[in-house]
Design a protein around this motif. Structure first.
Motif, short mmCIF file in Angstrom:
data_model
loop_
_atom_site.label_atom_id
_atom_site.label_comp_id
_atom_site.label_asym_id
_atom_site.label_seq_id
_atom_site.Cartn_x
_atom_site.Cartn_y
_atom_site.Cartn_z
N PRO A 77 0.78 -1.08 -0.03
CA PRO A 77 0.02 0.02 -0.16
C PRO A 77 1.04 1.33 0.10
CG PRO A 77 -0.91 -1.70 1.65
CD PRO A 77 0.47 -2.23 1.02
N GLU A 78 1.76 1.05 0.63
CA GLU A 78 2.67 2.35 0.69
C GLU A 78 3.54 2.79 -0.69
OE1 GLU A 78 2.98 -0.03 3.01
OE2 GLU A 78 2.05 0.95 4.78
N ASN B 106 -4.84 1.04 -1.58
CA ASN B 106 -4.51 1.98 -0.57
C ASN B 106 -5.57 3.20 -0.57
OD1 ASN B 106 -3.46 3.82 1.41
ND2 ASN B 106 -1.37 3.85 0.60
#
Length: 566
Positions: free
Chosen positions: A22-23, A56
């Motif tokens: 997600p980052e 995300n």
């Protein structure tokens, strides 16, 4: 980021996202500081956007170098389907990072012409009406003002001809329903009531069938719906601004009101007058001019017509105000409007019609003036004297324009009169040597020839006389109001009629000479005889229509609604 710019790369995007955290999705590009979701929003790649949001959701709130979130990018690039999706998921995840505050300025939706969505946002969060975007200059700090800057979104800013107005007035309005809309309005085609009258059902079926047969109906439905949504948006914005204290509300509403009056949006002016009755007398321009004085200066009759919805005693009071230069409404009506509008209107319908419109304005405002044109200014000039002085050049241009038009039409009318007169004394088939009567005078076609030739002669002669009267006119200011336009209208009509009659006479002559032995000649002769008539009508009809509407049509001034404003 490159792959999401096109739907063709979605297979690669899907496989790549499975390998990313997600980052990683939240990483911004070196140029523009945009995330992959920003690029997907610009391209309208809704499938890739859904995968990115699921990976995300916080990427919904990341700003690029222009301080815009992905939803704003979709709005700026007019990606309709993606706007609806991003808005839905943004509301769903609104508490993730924003503490309940919506991460988009209302003005972005308005700037992107997404008025229906902007209306829904205002209905859900009233405080957004007063949010100033960082990207806008100071004069655009109000969402209301930004809406006024789009006059084409209002009914008054949409120019329709007579048949378009007819369709617009009867077509049902189609309002879209969004999942996030808290106050579902429904639509006229799909009412939410469980009981629907038979008449309503038939009405709905009629328009559904009509829309299937005529797909263009959908365009008019959407146009009418957009006008409704924009007006509702203005109403909600005004109601929200009304909740401010008096000084803040007055300052917020001042620029939009003056702007609406100057560009001619009466719907907005009426709404503001309804919410802020004090704006009629208290809100002024830097020159000290009220709304109606602004409308007079900019010649916006649609805004000026709101004065007829005022009580009679209030009309004279409001229109007797003087600005900082001590000029009343009559003084402003006497002055010529801006050169830019003068140039556009003079070239659209002729300087003569422009002069006529100026006289109509002056005469109408004079009805409300308590001084009746006799008050002298500090320069020792009455409004009538100011009108004569400022319109001197326009009178000369109008005189030149109408003389050129009359000269051209006189030549054509004289040629028609000459030809039909010659045809009358040299009838087809010749004359009998003993009696002197035409040989073919018992033939029906000959009777048609004689009648059409006589009508052509009488109408062309009348046309010549009318155009000569125009050429010998004194060209005083007042002549441009009715006398000269009426003569020009009648002259053009008689000239058109004489041309038709001449072509009928010519066609019957050919039939009398060749028709008995070569009957096929009738078809091409009739077809070719329609060409000059069609050309004359197509070239002169717009001018004739403008002259008729301006001179003999309904007045541009008058009450448009029975609602009392003040």
């Amino acid at each position: 980021m490159v792959a999401v710019r096109s739907a063709q790369g979605n297979h690669f995007v899907k496989n790549l996202l499975e390998l990313m955290s997600p980052e990683d999705v939240a990483i911004s590009s070196a140029f523009g500081k945009s995330t992959a979701l920003h690029y997907a929003a610009r391209a309208g790649n809704i499938e890739a956007a859904m995968w990115l949001v699921n990976k995300n959701p916080r990427s919904l709130y990341l700003c690029n170098i222009d301080r815009r979130v992905p939803l704003e990018e979709a709005v700026m690039f007019r990606r309709r389907n993606l706007i609806l999706y991003l808005l839905e998921v943004t509301i769903k995840y609104i508490n993730i990072k924003t503490d309940g505050n919506f991460p988009i300025d209302l003005q972005v939706m308005i700037a992107g012409d997404q008025f229906d969505i902007a209306l829904s946002l205002v209905q859900r969060h009233h405080e957004w009406a007063r949010m100033a975007p960082n990207w806008s200059p100071r004069e655009l700090s109000s969402a209301l003002h930004l809406t006024i800057l789009k006059p084409y979104a209002f009914r008054s800013g949409t120019h329709l001809n007579w048949w378009q107005r007819l369709i617009y007035s009867y077509v049902p309005m189609k309002l879209e329903d969004f999942a996030y809309h808290s106050t579902h309005q429904g639509d006229i085609e799909n009412p939410v009531d469980s009981f629907i009258p038979v008449k309503q059902k038939l009405y709905n079926v009629f328009w559904k069938v009509t829309q299937m047969l005529v797909p263009e109906i959908k365009y008019w439905q959407e146009l009418k719906g957009k006008h409704y949504q924009v007006l509702e948006l203005v109403k909600h914005l005004c109601n929200d601004v009304a909740k401010l204290n008096y000084s803040e509300a007055e300052e917020t509403i001042r620029i939009p009101l003056i702007k609406a009056a100057s560009v001619g949006i009466p719907e907005v002016v009426e709404v503001i007058f309804t919410v802020f009755p004090d704006a009629i007398a208290n809100i002024e321009t830097d020159m000290g001019q009220n709304v109606f004085q602004v409308a007079i200066v900019n010649r916006c009759e649609s805004v000026f017509n709101l004065i007829y919805q005022f009580r009679e005693e209030a009309r004279e009071t409001i229109l007797s105000y003087a600005d900082k230069n001590l000029r009343t409404c009559l003084d402003l009506a006497a002055c010529l409007e801006s050169e830019q509008k003068l140039y556009l209107r003079a070239h659209a319908a002729g300087a003569a019609l422009q002069m006529q419109r100026e006289l109509q304005w002056f005469k109408e405002v004079e009805k409300f003036s308590i001084f009746h044109g006799t008050r002298e200014l500090s320069r020792n000039k009455t409004p009538a004297m100011i009108f004569t002085e400022t319109h001197e050049e326009l009178v000369k241009e109008g005189e030149k324009w109408i003389k050129d038009t009359a000269n051209s039409c006189t030549i054509v009318a004289a040629l028609v009169a000459t030809m039909v007169f010659a045809a009358a004394i040299t009838v087809p088939g010749g004359n009998d040597d003993k009696s002197g009567l035409p040989i073919l005078f018992k033939d029906r076609a000959f009777i048609i020839f004689i009648i059409s030739d006589a009508l052509a002669l009488f109408s062309s002669t009348s046309s010549v006389l009318l155009f000569l009267s125009i050429l010998t006119s004194r060209y005083a200011e007042i002549d441009f109001l009715y006398t000269l336009p009426k003569r020009l209208v009648i002259g053009l009509v008689t000239l058109f009629f004489s041309t038709i009659s001449m072509m009928v006479a010519f066609s019957t002559t050919l039939y009398l000479v060749l028709g008995y032995e070569k009957a096929w000649i009738i078809v091409p002769v009739t077809a070719f005889s329609c060409i000059p008539v069609t050309l004359f009508a197509s070239l002169q009809f717009p001018l004739l229509l403008d002259m008729v509407n301006s001179t003999c049509g309904p007045s541009i001034f008058g009450k448009q609604s029975d609602r009392i404003l003040y």
